[in-house]
Each structure stands twice: as structure tokens, then as C-alpha cells.
Design a protein around this motif. Sequence first.
Motif, PDB file in Angstrom:
ATOM      1  N   UNK A 134      39.016  14.476  48.132  1.00  0.00           N
ATOM      2  CA  UNK A 134      39.230  14.926  46.773  1.00  0.00           C
ATOM      3  C   UNK A 134      40.572  14.469  46.231  1.00  0.00           C
ATOM      4  N   UNK A 135      40.918  14.979  45.074  1.00  0.00           N
ATOM      5  CA  UNK A 135      42.160  14.593  44.410  1.00  0.00           C
ATOM      6  C   UNK A 135      43.361  14.877  45.305  1.00  0.00           C
ATOM      7  N   UNK A 136      44.279  13.920  45.396  1.00  0.00           N
ATOM      8  CA  UNK A 136      45.411  14.047  46.298  1.00  0.00           C
ATOM      9  C   UNK A 136      46.407  15.109  45.860  1.00  0.00           C
ATOM     10  N   UNK A 137      46.341  15.529  44.600  1.00  0.00           N
ATOM     11  CA  UNK A 137      47.354  16.446  44.072  1.00  0.00           C
ATOM     12  C   UNK A 137      46.787  17.793  43.651  1.00  0.00           C
ATOM     13  N   UNK A 138      45.475  17.889  43.469  1.00  0.00           N
ATOM     14  CA  UNK A 138      44.856  19.133  43.021  1.00  0.00           C
ATOM     15  C   UNK A 138      43.609  19.417  43.856  1.00  0.00           C
ATOM     16  N   UNK A 139      43.354  20.700  44.050  1.00  0.00           N
ATOM     17  CA  UNK A 139      42.108  21.085  44.715  1.00  0.00           C
ATOM     18  C   UNK A 139      41.008  21.118  43.656  1.00  0.00           C
ATOM     19  N   UNK A 140      40.437  19.938  43.383  1.00  0.00           N
ATOM     20  CA  UNK A 140      39.499  19.832  42.273  1.00  0.00           C
ATOM     21  C   UNK A 140      38.107  20.343  42.619  1.00  0.00           C
ATOM     22  N   UNK A 141      37.811  20.552  43.877  1.00  0.00           N
ATOM     23  CA  UNK A 141      36.556  21.171  44.304  1.00  0.00           C
ATOM     24  C   UNK A 141      36.908  22.202  45.374  1.00  0.00           C
ATOM     25  N   UNK A 142      37.458  23.344  44.979  1.00  0.00           N
ATOM     26  CA  UNK A 142      37.993  24.283  45.968  1.00  0.00           C
ATOM     27  C   UNK A 142      36.962  24.808  46.949  1.00  0.00           C
ATOM     28  N   UNK A 143      35.707  24.986  46.523  1.00  0.00           N
ATOM     29  CA  UNK A 143      34.703  25.487  47.453  1.00  0.00           C
ATOM     30  C   UNK A 143      34.436  24.460  48.550  1.00  0.00           C
ATOM     31  N   UNK A 144      34.319  23.193  48.175  1.00  0.00           N
ATOM     32  CA  UNK A 144      34.100  22.139  49.165  1.00  0.00           C
ATOM     33  C   UNK A 144      35.260  22.105  50.154  1.00  0.00           C
ATOM     34  N   UNK A 145      36.479  22.205  49.650  1.00  0.00           N
ATOM     35  CA  UNK A 145      37.636  22.159  50.531  1.00  0.00           C
ATOM     36  C   UNK A 145      37.768  23.414  51.381  1.00  0.00           C
ATOM     37  N   UNK A 146      37.399  24.568  50.830  1.00  0.00           N
ATOM     38  CA  UNK A 146      37.415  25.795  51.628  1.00  0.00           C
ATOM     39  C   UNK A 146      36.392  25.739  52.754  1.00  0.00           C
ATOM     40  N   UNK A 147      35.201  25.231  52.439  1.00  0.00           N
ATOM     41  CA  UNK A 147      34.172  25.085  53.468  1.00  0.00           C
ATOM     42  C   UNK A 147      34.656  24.130  54.558  1.00  0.00           C
ATOM     43  N   UNK A 148      35.270  23.045  54.158  1.00  0.00           N
ATOM     44  CA  UNK A 148      35.750  22.067  55.127  1.00  0.00           C
ATOM     45  C   UNK A 148      36.757  22.671  56.099  1.00  0.00           C
ATOM     46  N   UNK A 149      37.561  23.622  55.626  1.00  0.00           N
ATOM     47  CA  UNK A 149      38.561  24.279  56.469  1.00  0.00           C
ATOM     48  C   UNK A 149      38.048  25.582  57.067  1.00  0.00           C
TER      49      UNK A 149
END
Length: 522
Positions: free
Chosen positions: A76-91
Motif C-alpha cells: 500500500x501507500x508508503x506514507x498512509x494506511x490507505x487500506x487499514x483493514x487489509x493492513x490490520x489483517x496482514x498484521x
Amino acid sequence: MKKIKELKYVFLTVFITLFACDDFVEVDPIGPNAGDFFNTEEEYEEALIGAYDLLQATFWNNLIAVAASDDFGAGGDAFNYDQPVVQNVNLMIHSPADEEQLRSIWQLMYGGLNRVNYLLENRDKLEFAGKEGIIAQGLFLRAYYTFELVKFFGNVPLKVEEKNGVNRIADSQISAVDQFSIERVSSISAVYGLIQEDLKEAIPSLSPTQDLPYKVTRGAAQALLGKAYLYDGKYSDAATVLNQVISSNQYGLTMGDDYTNMFTTAGENGIESVFEIQYTNIEGAGWDCLQCSEGSYFVQFNGPRSPFNDDVYATGWGFLLPSQALYDTYEANDIRRDVTILDLTDLKALEDNKVYSAPREDTGFYNQKYVPRKDDKSGNASTAELVHKNNYRAIRYADVLLMAAEAEAQSSGANAETYLNLVRARAYGDNSHDYSSSEGSLIEAIYEERRKELAGEGHRFFDLVRTGTAKSAFDAYNASKPTGFEDVIFKENKNEVFPIPLVELELAQATERWGQNPGYNN
């Protein structure tokens, strides 16, 4: 599925999704209801097409499934969590309050199940030649939507009835009244039992071949039944039905140049396709209704965020980045590596952002199987991101072989090595990599082969969960991850399933009746 779009809203009232919106009960009826529908063969076909339609919405499922894998970073975007659900799932830090994609999976899979039940509850209203095949396809679709629900959310709420001494999913709609009384199925295994009953009923009435590629075949239903048995730990049953798919001679492994192109639009619906979800870029959609698209939005997530001077690939959102560890699992002469991973590590080193714009947790790798390609979205420039026409290969013959190998290995069958070696021979071009006991246990070799063969297709996370190896896999990822990347903390007895979206519990007034999935209440 050319007729699907024109039928999508025809049955708005009867196709209402379970708990789909806050004003669910107040929707005024528009369009036909069961009382004045199902009077012709064509109307049965139209209802079936409507049930197929929501398969295209499973791009959300694929997105979350790949993001959950230990082999892919969110990006995703290097400076913003532009898809927070995707990033939360990934972590593995997602919660019941994370909506968007997780809620879409819940809503749309129940929507598909409800559409099928509209057809099935009217199965006896009219008799005509060929109706058994229509009903059998409906039973497959109900099993498929239910399979997606149980994979993601565990023992989900379903309306169940006893029929001839066997528990079955009820052939009826989830009404506005039902939503306040329906209960969760007693266990995950019990849900798989319901799926198995639908598929066993469907298989005898399904044709080995169909006139249109989107239609379900007998082999697809047998393969899904074998998969349901495998997830349920019924290895002997899984081996039996998967061997029927293999011995049917309806399918084969795509070889040579055809294999290297198998995940392009030119390689769709080939000999290796057991069940494939069809997409087209003929009609666009809008940002207010992504699932209304006839194309796959999943594909857009897999491409680089900026142009890199290539005539083949299109730009994407820079998500779902293969890991270095995944890349390293492939030997240099394994043709699957380049089919699976688009390697831009040389461009990663360049500072010119016009050539390569780095995403978050940049690895330089992209999911080659579903990376955006320029010819996939031509002709719809205004909504090009929503209309990738790359089909999703939901069940491939290679997957069937590896599921059969696993089932045979777990039930002392004789064919496990044979099936494993068929997949390896395709990957290396010869039998030089046939399994030998010096590698370790056969079952571990099969698991590792699934990792390499099916990477980027949304199976890895669920394979880890069902085999009880998720915790060790994520621990291994944390030990080898690049500097600056975050740890993924997989919590056992929690992260095996995803949380029921909080808003759905509240709308159904089921916070106490259903309860949240374990571990997600804090």
C-alpha cells in the motif's frame, strides 16, 4: 455470464442480503416475488444466473485471504494506511470494528446464499426437462457460499432443518423475522457437514461438461466436496471423491508455454480449470458499488503503484507483496517462480519515482498471477480499476492433485507420492525432483508443495489454519523478516477465524445470542 448484469436487481426484495443495511426491514417490495415467479423454465434459469452473480463479489475474499498469508505483505501507500483493514489483517491486529472488506465478505456471501435459497425453496413449483441440473447447480452454489463463510467466520448462523434424518441448510429465505431468532451452527465441523450434504445431493445431477464456462460441472462439485472433507478431517472420504475427479480424465495439468500464460486472460478456462469465476471488462461500475462491477477489483491491488516502462503491465495499488522468503522457496529451475512472482528488485534500487514508486514494506516483488495487465482493462478507461477481466481460478487441477495427495497420505493411501510428483514434474520439466524420504515426511512435503504451487491464490492462510501450523509459520516469518518490517503476532484460538463484524451483531440484535468469535471481545 452475459445475462447476469441485467438480472442483478430484478429480484431486489427476495435477494436482500442478510443484515445488509440499517433499513433492512423497511425496504419496499419492487420486482417479482415468489408468488408470481418461477412459472417458466426461463425464470428458473434467471434465478440461477442471479445466484451465480455474487461469485464475482468474491474478489473481496481473495484480497483478504492473500493479505492474511505469511507469504505476502500488505503493501500500500508508503506514507498512509490507505487500506487499514487489509493492513490490520496482514498484521493479525484486525478487530470487530474493522468493517469494509470483512463486512463485505459477510454480507455478500450471505447474499449469495439467500439468492440460492430463493431458487431452492421453489424447486417443486414447476416441472420441466433439465430442472434437476439447475437445482444441482444451485446446491453447489449454496455449498460454495457457505464454505466461504465458514472459512472466514467459523460456525456461522444458518437456518437448518432435518430432512430424512440428516441436518441440511433450510431451503428458505432468511426473513426479517428470522434474523432475530436464527442461531449459529453448533460447530465448524457441523457447517462442513451441511456443505457435504448439499454437494452429495448435487453431484449425480451435474453434467461432466457444460455449454458455458461459468456453469458448474460434476468435477467441480466433487472437488469442492473433497475439499470440504479435507477441511473437516475426513481424509478417507476426501481421497475417495478426489480420486473420482482425477480418474474422470476431464482435467489435466497445463504444460509448457500454456502454463506460463495460464493466469493471463489467454489462459482462462483451460484443461486445468476445475472451477473458475468469470470476469469481464464489458461493463463498468462505480466507486459507490464496487461489487456491482463485472470485473475483478482484486487484480488492481496487485500491481506496482506507478509506471515502470513496460508494455505489458498496468499500474495498480501496490498491495499484496510476495516476501523474500517465498521467493527463496523456489529453486532457480522451478518455472513456478516466475509465473508466481513479478520481480522488480532491479527497479527497486532506482531513485527515479517515474520508473518505480515504492509501496509500504517494499520487497520489489508482485503477485504475477493476478498483476494488472494493460490489455485486461482496455475499453473502460473511466473505471478501469474496477473492470479487470482476469478470471479467478477457484479450483485448479493441480490443487485437486495436491489435495488428493494429502488425503491419501493421511489415510494410508497408495497414490500420494504419484500425485505429488505429477505437480513437481510440471514445475521442473522432468522427474528429477520426485519425492524421496530424505526430504522428510511426505505430508510436510505436500504442504510445502501447496505453498509453492498455489501462492498468491488465497489458499495459504486457510491451509495453515486447518493443518494447525499457522503459529509456527508466522513465527518463522517474524524471525526472517527484513529490518523495519513489523512482527505478525498470530494468536492461537483467535486468529484461526475472523471476527463477526460488530455492526452485523448489532443489527441482528445477536451480541449475546451469537457471541463474538473467541478472542475478539477485548
